[in-house]
Design a protein around this motif. Structure first.
Motif, PDB file in Angstrom:
ATOM      1  N   THR A  64       0.830  -1.207   0.000  1.00  0.00           N
ATOM      2  CA  THR A  64       0.000   0.000   0.000  1.00  0.00           C
ATOM      3  C   THR A  64       0.861   1.253   0.000  1.00  0.00           C
ATOM      4  OG1 THR A  64      -1.570  -1.214   1.362  1.00  0.00           O
ATOM      5  CG2 THR A  64      -1.882   1.150   1.228  1.00  0.00           C
ATOM      6  N   CYS A 116       3.042   5.247  -2.779  1.00  0.00           N
ATOM      7  CA  CYS A 116       2.771   6.555  -2.178  1.00  0.00           C
ATOM      8  C   CYS A 116       4.044   7.333  -1.897  1.00  0.00           C
ATOM      9  CB  CYS A 116       2.023   6.382  -0.870  1.00  0.00           C
ATOM     10  SG  CYS A 116       0.523   5.446  -1.057  1.00  0.00           S
ATOM     11  N   MET A 170      -5.278   4.415   4.367  1.00  0.00           N
ATOM     12  CA  MET A 170      -4.734   4.216   3.026  1.00  0.00           C
ATOM     13  C   MET A 170      -5.553   3.175   2.265  1.00  0.00           C
ATOM     14  SD  MET A 170      -1.883   6.030   3.044  1.00  0.00           S
ATOM     15  CE  MET A 170      -1.201   5.314   1.595  1.00  0.00           C
ATOM     16  N   ARG A 222      -4.147   6.148  -3.846  1.00  0.00           N
ATOM     17  CA  ARG A 222      -3.447   6.094  -2.561  1.00  0.00           C
ATOM     18  C   ARG A 222      -2.318   7.110  -2.424  1.00  0.00           C
ATOM     19  NH1 ARG A 222      -4.012  -0.371  -1.763  1.00  0.00           N
ATOM     20  NH2 ARG A 222      -6.229  -0.300  -1.307  1.00  0.00           N
TER      21      ARG A 222
END
Ligand SMILES: [Zn+2]
Length: 91
Positions: A18, A22, A52, A60
């Motif tokens: 995740t 980012c 997130m 994201r």
């Protein structure tokens, strides 16, 4: 190889990580680690990951950035936060 976000959070990193996408807009690995650590302290490790995960993959990085601005605004202006800074023109 763990991304810098997972490294500071001491969590497992994978291809579907995740945090990894980012952090790409932040150039230095050290700044990537610092930004993640700062957010994890502010929202809590689990809280950050939940926030997130709440958005689709492609958004994201935008969520991460928005959380970072919000957290910074909140620290500079504890009462009104980032929205207050924008409204008062002191961003
Ligand atoms: Zn990762």
């Amino acid at each position: 190889m763990s991304c810098n976000g997972c490294r500071v959070l001491r969590k497992g990193c994978s291809d579907g990580c995740t945090i990894r996408p980012c952090l790409q807009w932040i150039k230095s690995p050290e700044a990537q680690a610092n930004a993640t650590l700062f957010l994890a302290k502010f929202y809590g490790r689990a809280g950050l990951l939940n926030l997130m995960d709440a958005g689709p993959q492609n958004l994201r990085p935008a969520i991460f950035r928005s959380l970072l601005y919000e957290a910074c605004g909140r620290i500079i202006n504890p009462i009104y936060g980032a929205a207050g800074l924008l409204c008062s023109g002191t961003w």
